[in-house]
Write a protein that holds these residues in place. Sequence first.
Motif, PDB file in Angstrom:
ATOM      1  N   VAL A  34     -69.040  18.468 -36.350  1.00 14.12           N
ATOM      2  CA  VAL A  34     -68.937  18.132 -37.778  1.00 14.12           C
ATOM      3  C   VAL A  34     -67.784  18.910 -38.389  1.00 14.12           C
ATOM      4  O   VAL A  34     -67.477  20.028 -37.992  1.00 14.12           O
ATOM      5  N   ALA A  85     -68.313  11.358 -42.975  1.00 13.33           N
ATOM      6  CA  ALA A  85     -69.746  11.633 -42.796  1.00 13.33           C
ATOM      7  C   ALA A  85     -70.614  10.822 -43.749  1.00 13.33           C
ATOM      8  O   ALA A  85     -71.761  10.495 -43.418  1.00 13.33           O
ATOM      9  N   ILE A 102     -73.446  12.515 -32.599  1.00 15.77           N
ATOM     10  CA  ILE A 102     -72.489  13.441 -33.202  1.00 15.77           C
ATOM     11  C   ILE A 102     -72.140  14.553 -32.220  1.00 15.77           C
ATOM     12  O   ILE A 102     -73.013  15.206 -31.646  1.00 15.77           O
ATOM     13  N   VAL A 125     -69.455  19.356 -44.188  1.00 10.53           N
ATOM     14  CA  VAL A 125     -70.435  18.311 -43.875  1.00 10.53           C
ATOM     15  C   VAL A 125     -71.831  18.915 -43.867  1.00 10.53           C
ATOM     16  O   VAL A 125     -72.088  19.914 -43.200  1.00 10.53           O
ATOM     17  N   HIS A 142     -65.776  14.902 -42.404  1.00 10.43           N
ATOM     18  CA  HIS A 142     -65.903  13.883 -41.361  1.00 10.43           C
ATOM     19  C   HIS A 142     -66.773  14.398 -40.212  1.00 10.43           C
ATOM     20  O   HIS A 142     -67.047  15.596 -40.098  1.00 10.43           O
ATOM     21  N   VAL A 143     -67.195  13.467 -39.367  1.00 18.52           N
ATOM     22  CA  VAL A 143     -67.917  13.815 -38.143  1.00 18.52           C
ATOM     23  C   VAL A 143     -67.181  13.232 -36.951  1.00 18.52           C
ATOM     24  O   VAL A 143     -66.492  12.219 -37.065  1.00 18.52           O
TER      25      VAL A 143
END
Length: 353
Positions: A73, A131, A70, A77, A28-29
């Motif tokens: 991260v 992500a 963003i 990712v 995920h971010v």
Amino acid sequence: MKMKTAVLHSIRDVRIEERDIPQPQAGHVLVRIQKVGVCASDVHYFTHGRIGPFVVEAPLVLGHESMGVIEAVGEGVKGFAAGDRVTLEPGSPCRTCEYCKSGRYNLCPEMTFMATPPVNGAFTEYLEWPADFAFKVPDSISDDAAALIEPLAVGIWAARRGQVKSGDTVVVVGAGPIGCTTLQAAKAAGATTLIAIDLEDFRLDLARELGATHTINARHQNAQQVIQDLTSRGLPTSHSGADVVFETAGTLRTCQQSMLLARPGGVVVLVGLPPDPMVTLDLVAAAAREVDIRGLFRYANCYPVALALLEQGRINLDRLVTHRFALPQVQEALTFADEFKQQSMKVMVDVTP
């Protein structure tokens, strides 16, 4: 660390709260949200507390048309780094069912979708998201346009569902934000006669600026007659009409009207959602004319195409934004979008000024 979040507690009751900033889990971010468009579905949850079977039963964060930068991260990712501008596709499917594997992940039975109960949305300063449903935004695309990739994706999917091809005549019933993105997507797909119908001149003026070749104010004109005159091509009136009709207004009357605007053998795509799901339609007339009626539910694999069309200058989303509010004013933004439809197109929330 804390962040501000706009939370819907009950009908017409949005409160600004402080919540913990989440940490990105693996894959995920973490995104610092900058812009969020107000969608009709947000307004409907705000004013009615439900859309069909989706009921707000606990505090909910609305907003699903979003972009940001963003911040961090998660593990594993690749291809993203802090500082990247991204737009977020708000649906995250299971990725393993037959619909996901066949590319129609919008029909995934395990779909997680922002701002659809019980999943929280983007009216918040920070949002953690998978992500693989974040997309980098080219420098040539504005923050506003990046946030509005979501309604453009709906328009692109509508054009695909309608199988719009070069030279087609299309009718878009309802020249709101979805109507205008559908109009532009149909033009990009090759349609050459693009007819927009609405009740408000300011929306029709914008639709013409965005590519409509003809506009009809149904408050003052008989839309069916005008379209018959435009599309008769020397044929009997019974064989006039559009190749593809997109119903984007979501009313009983426009759903019924759309069936009459398609030519024999034409297609009607139901993009809008009427408030009452039980709609009376003349199916015998549609069947006798072999009019195909096609539903639409969100979209799949449309974000890369949307970004490419924007980068090439073939789509204009910036012109849709008519009013702005800050994050602490989300309640005012939703109220305005509900009560001033006659003078607003797209209301934008500037989360990060």
